[in-house]
Design an enzyme around this catalytic site. Structure first.
Site, PDB file in Angstrom:
ATOM      1  N   ARG A   1       0.871  -1.185   0.000  1.00 33.07           N
ATOM      2  CA  ARG A   1       0.000   0.000   0.000  1.00 33.07           C
ATOM      3  C   ARG A   1       0.899   1.222   0.000  1.00 33.07           C
ATOM      4  O   ARG A   1       1.606   1.462   0.972  1.00 33.07           O
ATOM      5  CB  ARG A   1      -0.859   0.021   1.265  1.00 33.07           C
TER       6      ARG A   1
ATOM      7  N   ASP B   1       1.711   5.373  -0.083  1.00 30.31           N
ATOM      8  CA  ASP B   1       1.129   6.635   0.391  1.00 30.31           C
ATOM      9  C   ASP B   1       0.961   7.634  -0.755  1.00 30.31           C
ATOM     10  O   ASP B   1       1.498   7.438  -1.842  1.00 30.31           O
ATOM     11  CB  ASP B   1       2.046   7.268   1.444  1.00 30.31           C
TER      12      ASP B   1
ATOM     13  N   ARG C   1      11.286   6.152   3.889  1.00 32.14           N
ATOM     14  CA  ARG C   1      11.418   7.612   3.903  1.00 32.14           C
ATOM     15  C   ARG C   1      12.166   8.100   5.142  1.00 32.14           C
ATOM     16  O   ARG C   1      12.947   9.051   5.065  1.00 32.14           O
ATOM     17  CB  ARG C   1      10.043   8.261   3.778  1.00 32.14           C
TER      18      ARG C   1
END
Lengths: 244, 244
Positions: free
Chosen positions: A50, A52, A197
């Site tokens: 999934r 973002d 990230r």
């Protein structure tokens, strides 16, 4: 009952991420709408990773099951019907019990960084522009420290939905893609939310001399989120591939 | 009097080409507006290669002369002021009589072709999508036939502003940039209007078996425009560099 496996590429710029959200343009929403048109019924998708809002994919994998007749030329039809910032690379029949999420053995992400003084019209929204100092040896040493199993608590938001924080990193390293672009390639069994990230944001601090490689490596022992660096922006991140 | 040389990159998608046109968004228009703000006076730009609507540039070169004080940090200030689809890579003082157009010894263009069945969200507007047959040996043989001086009348619109039709090709060849992208690199003293795009359109006919390499090569003897193939779309074309 027949099961299909889709391999999908998308430019995340125009999507509020993968997962369907009411009133938002999402990859899942666009794909399921196109599938419903072709199949004549609503077909929920299961996905390997999934992503973002703003995160891209070169090799996302999704699966679905249907009792309808397996459609022919499904990839072509999905591409004809779907938007331009989303492409179905393959749509193949899969074993009946195939599940894109549960059966994935590993995911590979890539984070792209543009190192040059001037911004780039072509890398805008597709790489993090980094006109600052970047010590490649330091960030490569950080990446090397990731190999193996570690506790990544420091690399996911303090409030999260995870129940275990250990992940198994199979591969991690920086590659000089061109004169101006360097990218981190990282493969793991699974990733926590924002993990790549925050890893990149923290490595960039090591690369600009604000943190040592040893300090970076020490974070892998289950330190709290606040000990790690900033979350790097979504637009440098790509889900590169999924292995089964 | 001082003279400046600018090196410029742009994504041509959002521009009606290089040259200023009333009411249109052009590269020259945007740059001259930013320059006027910084310099406090209107400064006309001279350019090495006037690109058409939709054509990109990695290394466009422009020059201007001013009686004003040479500004400091000009590239940074132009990038801060200008739009995101345009970047000034360098802005350097040049010899007083430097002229980006007249002094250019050669220009290099690149034309990018995406060879795969599905379209690409990332190459959309940046490469020609070619899901058809493409015989690399044939198009490479076409490119090889370009070396040297030829009459390119067949490769410019029948109505044109040119007075001579001979051009000197210094280099021409196809490169496999990645699994999916092949690109033509061509360097010549100068190019006629649409020349690279008609060359590519005609080569693609040779690459898909609709025209022989010998037929392609025969066009270089001053044949009329209607003997050559279609004009390939603007969005695959890049002004790569200019040599002085």
């Amino acid at each position: 009952l027949s099961t299909f496996r889709l391999e999908i590429e998308y430019d995340g710029t125009g999507f509020r991420g993968w997962a369907t959200q009411p009133g938002m343009r999402t990859v899942q929403g666009e794909l399921e709408a196109a599938l419903a048109t072709i199949m004549g019924e609503r077909v929920p998708l299961t996905v390997a990773g999934r992503t973002d809002a703003g995160v891209h994919a070169w090799g996302q994998v999704a699966s679905f099951r249907t009792e309808a007749e397996p459609p022919r030329g499904l990839a072509l039809r999905l591409n004809a019907l779907g938007p331009d910032d989303l492409a179905v690379l393959r749509a193949d029949p899969a074993p009946e019990d195939f599940d894109a999420r549960r059966d994935a053995r590993s995911r590979t992400y890539c984070y792209r960084v543009l190192r040059r003084r001037s911004p780039s019209p072509f890398e805008q929204g597709r790489a993090l522009w980094w006109p600052h100092r970047l010590d490649l040896a330091a960030i490569e040493a950080c990446a090397a420290s990731l190999h193996g199993t570690h506790d990544f608590t420091a690399f996911t938001p303090a409030r999260n939905e995870h129940v275990r924080f250990r992940r198994d990193v199979l591969r991690a390293g920086w590659v000089e893609e061109s004169d101006a672009v360097v990218s981190l390639w990282i493969e793991a069994d699974a990733f926590m939310h924002n993990m790549v990230r925050i890893l990149v944001g923290t490595m960039l601090e090591a690369g600009s001399g604000r943190r040592s490689v040893a300090e970076f490596a020490a974070l892998l022992e289950g330190r709290p989120r606040e000990d790690a660096g900033e979350t790097a922006p979504a637009h440098g991140l790509y889900l590169a591939s999924v292995a089964y």
